[in-house]
Write an enzyme that holds these catalytic residues in place. Structure first.
Site, PDB file in Angstrom:
ATOM      1  N   ASP A 541       1.534  25.348  22.943  1.00 63.74           N
ATOM      2  CA  ASP A 541       1.228  26.186  23.996  1.00 63.74           C
ATOM      3  C   ASP A 541      -0.178  25.744  24.632  1.00 63.74           C
ATOM      4  O   ASP A 541      -1.124  26.616  24.874  1.00 63.74           O
ATOM      5  CB  ASP A 541       0.985  27.663  23.223  1.00 63.74           C
ATOM      6  CG  ASP A 541       1.072  28.639  24.372  1.00 63.74           C
ATOM      7  OD1 ASP A 541       1.499  28.635  25.431  1.00 63.74           O
ATOM      8  OD2 ASP A 541       0.365  29.827  24.226  1.00 63.74           O
ATOM      9  N   LYS A 543      -2.559  24.801  27.628  1.00 60.52           N
ATOM     10  CA  LYS A 543      -2.864  25.495  28.863  1.00 60.52           C
ATOM     11  C   LYS A 543      -4.344  25.727  28.885  1.00 60.52           C
ATOM     12  O   LYS A 543      -5.070  25.964  27.935  1.00 60.52           O
ATOM     13  CB  LYS A 543      -2.010  26.667  29.333  1.00 60.52           C
ATOM     14  CG  LYS A 543      -2.157  27.977  28.272  1.00 60.52           C
ATOM     15  CD  LYS A 543      -1.228  28.982  28.583  1.00 60.52           C
ATOM     16  CE  LYS A 543      -1.124  30.294  27.585  1.00 60.52           C
ATOM     17  NZ  LYS A 543      -0.241  31.269  27.840  1.00 60.52           N
ATOM     18  N   ASN A 546      -6.151  28.383  26.797  1.00 61.71           N
ATOM     19  CA  ASN A 546      -6.234  28.550  25.387  1.00 61.71           C
ATOM     20  C   ASN A 546      -7.196  27.347  25.097  1.00 61.71           C
ATOM     21  O   ASN A 546      -7.193  26.836  23.861  1.00 61.71           O
ATOM     22  CB  ASN A 546      -4.749  27.892  24.684  1.00 61.71           C
ATOM     23  CG  ASN A 546      -3.994  29.326  24.689  1.00 61.71           C
ATOM     24  OD1 ASN A 546      -4.475  30.239  24.787  1.00 61.71           O
ATOM     25  ND2 ASN A 546      -2.764  28.831  24.529  1.00 61.71           N
ATOM     26  N   ASP A 559      -5.750  29.754  19.800  1.00 61.02           N
ATOM     27  CA  ASP A 559      -4.437  30.479  19.891  1.00 61.02           C
ATOM     28  C   ASP A 559      -3.277  29.477  19.362  1.00 61.02           C
ATOM     29  O   ASP A 559      -2.793  28.785  19.942  1.00 61.02           O
ATOM     30  CB  ASP A 559      -4.227  31.004  21.181  1.00 61.02           C
ATOM     31  CG  ASP A 559      -3.016  31.835  21.304  1.00 61.02           C
ATOM     32  OD1 ASP A 559      -2.385  32.173  20.288  1.00 61.02           O
ATOM     33  OD2 ASP A 559      -3.155  32.954  22.385  1.00 61.02           O
ATOM     34  N   THR A 578       4.643  28.426  27.364  1.00 61.89           N
ATOM     35  CA  THR A 578       4.452  29.109  28.597  1.00 61.89           C
ATOM     36  C   THR A 578       5.109  28.541  29.738  1.00 61.89           C
ATOM     37  O   THR A 578       5.207  27.278  29.911  1.00 61.89           O
ATOM     38  CB  THR A 578       2.701  28.812  29.109  1.00 61.89           C
ATOM     39  OG1 THR A 578       1.964  29.540  27.837  1.00 61.89           O
ATOM     40  CG2 THR A 578       2.362  29.527  30.395  1.00 61.89           C
TER      41      THR A 578
END
Ligand code: 6J7
Length: 728
Positions: A541, A543, A546, A559, A578
């Protein structure tokens, strides 16, 4: 008597100004005055009530204002992520994005993660349903006509066709309910469907895009209504996942089994064989066909799976090439052009009835096979014709650090924590900045997750995984998780706080980062990934949302809701990530591993350098479609330097096995890329000789000024007492 009046004669009163009042007259006025007083009292009461109402109204307005602020922030953010290539915001995209997000989670403004249920290995019975040839053909055609499903291999298509079952639908029946998450795949033959006018307006013989959207665990805004009694073919989503997983594993196992029989490779460790199995393509050559031609440029390495080949070469004194040997199943050829020459040194010709080869391309060969001594030292006896040797270097192994566990902050109790501010929020709950009531200099980030939401979205397993992975992680580039709590409504994670704020916020405010800042941020992520991958964990995840900045300006990964321990050479199948950041193999449900993180690293580079990710549509399905078209169709802005461009492309290869970082040297290959030339990796690791490019202003342990402000929490979730969190 009050100060303002004095008694004159017995029947008169003298007022302050000398005015005389007759007492008898006053007496007659008393009832009227009493009445007036009562009315005034009533009026005062009414006004007081009004004031109360206004106060209440004011409070409500304040709360609305808070919400509005959130909305403004949200719109700003959406504007940031939906800016077109020409730099102007696309209003339509914003509206659609809003609609999509509203469908998923109210109040979110950042790119949002999506995930299939965290079921791990689906323990599903894959049942076949009898159907006639025409129906089979119809379903197959529909699959091959679909942008996503056409990428499946023939075994997978066959399985899907066999597992679809028939369903009768009546006129007016809603096939896809508005609120239903995509649980089924439909193939509707000659059925007239209509729904919201923008998507389902006509008849379909295939799979409407919106159905597939639901299938991929996202929502869309249309309903399918049958206008005549009819039949549809249905496949349950979990069966689809099970098929993808089963066939993917079968294919990998078959390839590994075969590779173990290839003398050249049989002694390689299983994880390495698994990687080679992943990159193999199967090619068929007709009898007499030249698989390699002497003098031609060559970029592939071959292992014979079926059939035989003849090898011929030009030999001095002969007009025609002479046969030097024959090869059979399990033999290989084509390494010379990849090792030292780029031209073929012999002809390899398919013999009757034809030959099937497992083919590995140049990059994968170099990363996975090229260092084998047998290949490098191979002597065909034709040195006189210029064959050369080249030196190999031994692969670098990533050593996973031993976990160092300690019960830090185990003394902290939930009731000792005071909330200072909200640092982040989403459908899951909120992250609060909290301080210890007994020591106000001690602040933490407390992630409060609504248990009801976790159960509704079937994320229980992900939450446990997040806890396990974060509790054990000890890297300066990963936020620490100290301990967890739970009550009837929430589970809580007490974490290290990073007061520099989110990289996402800084990126939003600055528009984009320069090369130096991006390199630093990406380098911190690489350090975190090196640590995680060394432990067999994939993050899934990545991005800017995060990534948090520490007070000193170092980047930390937070996260871990989608992180998973898969081990080495293994894959996982749960749809996670995502939309803008998911790798093609995740979209196509082919099984994914660490290589999906390398893909996302390329996307992160692109987003940091330009302000928006390369693949972005107005809804997740459109984004997936763009991703599947590949990085080569993406226009690179001038903000991206030549070296950065090259690295992004090497990270975002469609084939996971071809991505930089996936080869024999692992992530070291990324660190050695030209874009990082001269970068002080040691200084970064020790966080000593380095001045980070962004040093945030943090006044103290309770300074939350680097975070956006969030409205107060008004949503109190219901109790959730099913007991899934007993061990949390
Ligand atoms: Br098999 C084989 N035998 C020979 C040989 O005697 N000489 C040379 N030069 N190549 C031989 N080969 C294989 C070898 O793997 O044929 C391939 C042709 O393409 C060669 O590698 P290549 O030069 O890439």
């Amino acid at each position: 008597m009050g100060n303002g009046a004095s008694a004159g004669s017995s029947s008169q009163l003298t007022l302050e100004g000398g005015e005389m009042l007759d007492v008898a007259k006053i007496k007659t006025l008393v009832p009227e005055l009493r009445q007036q007083l009562k009315q005034k009292d009533l009026e005062v009461e009414r006004l007081q009530n009004q004031l109360l109402l206004t106060k209440q109204n004011l409070l409500e307005r304040e709360s609305e204002l808070g919400k509005l602020k959130g909305e403004v922030h949200k719109l700003k953010s959406v504007l940031q992520v939906t800016v077109h290539k020409d730099g102007k915001p696309d209003i339509l995209s914003i509206i659609q994005e809003e609609a999509t997000m509203a469908g998923q989670e109210v109040g979110r403004m950042k790119k949002q993660g999506v995930s299939g249920e965290s079921s791990g290995q689906p323990n599903i019975d894959i049942k076949h349903y009898d159907k006639d040839f025409r129906s089979k053909q119809l379903i197959k055609d529909a699959i091959l006509d679909n942008d996503f499903l056409k990428n499946l291999d023939s075994t997978q298509v066959r399985e899907i066709v066999d597992c679809m079952y028939e369903k009768q639908i009546r006129t007016g029946q809603c096939i896809v309910k508005e609120s239903e998450a995509g649980q089924h795949l439909f193939v509707s033959a000659a059925i007239f469907l209509h729904g919201s006018p923008n998507i389902l307006t006509t008849s379909y013989d295939g799979i409407p895009a919106c159905k597939l959207g639901r299938f991929y665990a996202c929502r869309c805004s249309s309903s399918g209504l049958a206008v005549t009694d009819s039949r549809i073919w249905v496949l349950d989503r979990r069966v689809f996942q099970a098929i993808m997983m089963k066939t993917g594993l079968q294919r990998q196992e078959e390839n590994i089994r075969f590779l173990k029989c290839v003398p050249l490779l049989k002694n390689l460790p299983s994880p390495k064989l698994a990687k080679i199995a992943d990159v193999l393509e199967i090619d068929f050559f007709h009898e007499g066909e030249y698989i390699t031609r002497e003098g031609a440029v060559g970029n592939s390495f071959f292992i014979i799976n079926k059939g035989e080949v003849r090898v011929t070469q030009k030999i001095q004194g002969h007009d025609n090439p002479q046969e030097v040997r024959k090869l059979k199943r399990g033999d290989y050829f084509g390494e010379k052009a990849l090792l030292s020459e780029d031209r073929r040194t012999a002809n390899v010709i398919a013999m009757p009835p034809g030959v099937e080869c497992l083919t590995v391309d140049r990059d994968s060969f170099n990363q996975l096979i090229g260092d084998l001594n047998e290949l490098r030292e191979k002597d065909y006896g034709d040195e006189a014709r210029g064959a050369q040797r080249s030196d190999g270097s031994s692969p670098l192994e990533v050593i996973s650090p031993t976990p160092f566990l300690e019960a830090e902050h185990s003394y902290v109790r939930l009731e000792d924590l005071e909330i200072l501010a909200t640092l982040g929020m989403g459908g899951f709950g909120r992250v609060e900045l909290v301080q210890l009531s007994t020591d106000r200099n001690n602040t933490f980030a407390l992630k409060c997750l609504k248990k009801k939401h976790i159960v509704d979205t079937r994320q229980q397993e992900h939450i446990y995984s997040e806890k396990r992975i974060m509790m054990e992680a000890r890297s300066p580039f990963i936020a620490r998780l100290y301990r967890t709590f739970k009550d009837k409504k929430y589970v809580y994670m007490l974490m290290e706080v990073c007061l520099g704020g989110e990289l996402w916020t800084i990126l939003r405010d600055r528009g984009n980062f320069d090369d130096i800042t991006t390199r630093f941020c990406v380098a911190c992520v690489i350090e975190a990934f090196e640590y995680l991958h060394g432990k067999g964990i994939i993050y899934r995840d990545l991005k800017p949302e995060n990534l948090l900045l520490t007070n000193q300006g170092y980047v930390k990964l937070v996260d871990f809701g989608f992180a998973k321990k898969i081990g080495s050479g293994r894959k996982t199948w749960t749809f996670c990530g995502t939309p803008e950041y998911v790798a093609p193999e995740i979209i196509l449900n082919k099984g994914h591993d660490q290589a999906a993180d390398y893909w996302s690293l390329g996307i992160l580079m692109f987003e940091l350098l330009t302000g928006s990710p390369p693949f972005s549509g107005s809804d997740p399905m459109k984004t997936y479609n763009i991703i599947l078209k590949g990085i080569d169709v993406i226009e690179f802005s001038k903000k991206i330097s030549r070296n950065a461009h090259n690295l992004i492309k090497r990270l975002c290869r469609d084939n996971p096995a071809e991505r930089l970082g996936y080869g024999k040297n692992g992530i070291v290959d990324i660190k050695k890329h030209k874009w990082f030339q001269g970068f002080d990796w040691e200084g970064l690791k020790t966080q000593t000789s380095f001045v980070p490019p962004i040093v945030p202003k943090v006044k103290g342990p309770a300074d939350f000024s680097n975070f956006d402000s969030y409205p107060k929490d008004i949503d109190i979730p219901p109790d959730e007492t099913s007991g899934w969190d007993a061990d949390f």
